[in-house]
Write an enzyme that holds these catalytic residues in place. Structure first.
Site, mmCIF file in Angstrom:
data_model
loop_
_atom_site.group_PDB
_atom_site.id
_atom_site.type_symbol
_atom_site.label_atom_id
_atom_site.label_comp_id
_atom_site.label_asym_id
_atom_site.label_seq_id
_atom_site.Cartn_x
_atom_site.Cartn_y
_atom_site.Cartn_z
ATOM 1 N N GLU A 18 0.844 -1.276 0.001
ATOM 2 C CA GLU A 18 -0.039 0.161 0.024
ATOM 3 C C GLU A 18 0.839 1.211 0.060
ATOM 4 O O GLU A 18 1.995 1.494 0.622
ATOM 5 C CB GLU A 18 -0.962 -0.019 1.187
ATOM 6 C CG GLU A 18 -2.019 1.296 1.032
ATOM 7 C CD GLU A 18 -2.826 1.399 2.616
ATOM 8 O OE1 GLU A 18 -3.784 0.455 2.461
ATOM 9 O OE2 GLU A 18 -2.581 2.277 3.389
ATOM 10 N N GLY A 111 -14.284 6.036 4.554
ATOM 11 C CA GLY A 111 -13.346 7.184 4.837
ATOM 12 C C GLY A 111 -13.558 7.965 5.956
ATOM 13 O O GLY A 111 -14.573 7.524 6.640
#
Length: 297
Positions: A18, A111
């Site tokens: 990532e 998020g």
């Protein structure tokens, strides 16, 4: 580019990294060089977060990085797509741009609210939960995208208990997601219990453990406080004594992560997803040690 749902059928174990979008142009040049180095590790995919605040313009930065990963290195890029703040029309536009750039994979996330608007509340043209985003992608794009979601072995910080957290994860799977990438954790038993908890409610998709190599003990404490991950006693015992010796912390971090990963793979984990902080070292060292120990080419 190939969908991850196909990659998972072809590979019993996958390795992935990532990255996150830098804040400066100089940072981008450095990141592109780092991506080239990561590609030499032959990952199955590289994911890219949506950047600070998750707004439309940041998502375009994410797409820029994913496009570089795929065009310049022939590695699958996985953009994180958060649904907080952006409207449904903006999400629709982002997905269309993904398709134009040969992006076939999405990690669908809720998020966090923007830091400059922490009290933000969803309106009628916003999504509130990630399962709604997953459902929207499936309903509007069918099988054009392989969709992943986030999982939390220690439960999401806002969730009341493990059972409710598992129920919400199942909701995301039933909405159309294909696999799960977990939050970082340091006690493998938390991962094993999480997988069993999900199996009991008939969630049998691929659950990839998220791995965070420890390179800074004080930084780790801040990170875990923010994301709700517990630092086990054995980790505190190892690193509290050497926290002021940077090289010793990194060396111990390599050893801890290597041992953690090998145990996970030997106990059936279907792969490893490394949270790299945009740094090839020490993740590449850890991955090489794992492959050597496991006899993986």
């Amino acid at each position: 580019m190939k969908k991850l749902s196909e990659v998972f059928k072809e590979n019993k174990i996958t390795f992935s990294f990532e990255l996150f979008p830098p804040k400066t142009e100089e940072g981008y040049e450095k990141l592109f060089h780092t991506i080239d180095l990561f590609a030499k590790c032959k990952p199955n995919f590289i994911s890219v977060t949506s950047g600070a605040g998750g707004r439309f313009q940041y998502k375009m930065k994410t797409l820029q990085i994913v496009d570089y990963i795929q065009r310049n290195n022939s590695v699958i890029g996985l953009p994180h797509l958060t649904c907080i703040y952006d409207s449904k029309d903006e999400i629709k536009e982002i997905l269309e741009r993904y398709k134009k750039h040969n992006v076939s994979n999405v990690l669908a996330l809720r998020g966090d609210p923007p830091k400059d608007n922490p009290m933000w509340k969803p309106k009628e043209d916003n999504f509130n939960f990630s399962y709604e985003l997953v459902k929207f992608i499936r309903e509007n794009h069918g099988d054009n995208f392989s969709i992943g979601v986030a999982g939390f072995p220690e439960s999401h910080p806002l969730c009341k208990n493990n059972e409710l957290d598992a129920k919400y994860l199942k909701q995301k799977i039933e909405a159309g997601s294909d696999y799960v990438i977990t939050q970082l954790f340091f006690n493998n038993d938390d991962y094993y219990k999480y997988v069993e908890r999900l199996k009991k409610i008939n969630v049998n998709v691929r659950i990839i453990p998220g791995i965070f190599p420890i390179t800074d003990y004080e930084g780790l404490q801040r990170l875990c406080q923010n994301c709700g991950t517990k630092i086990p006693d054995n980790v505190n015992a190892i690193f509290s004594e050497i926290k002021d010796d940077k090289e010793a912390v990194i060396e111990a971090g390599i050893q801890f992560a290597t041992n953690q990963c090998i145990e996970l793979l030997k106990n059936g984990a279907p792969g490893l997803h490394f949270y790299t902080l945009n740094k090839i070292y020490p993740t590449s060292i850890i991955l090489n040690a794992i492959k050597t120990e496991m006899g993986i080419a």
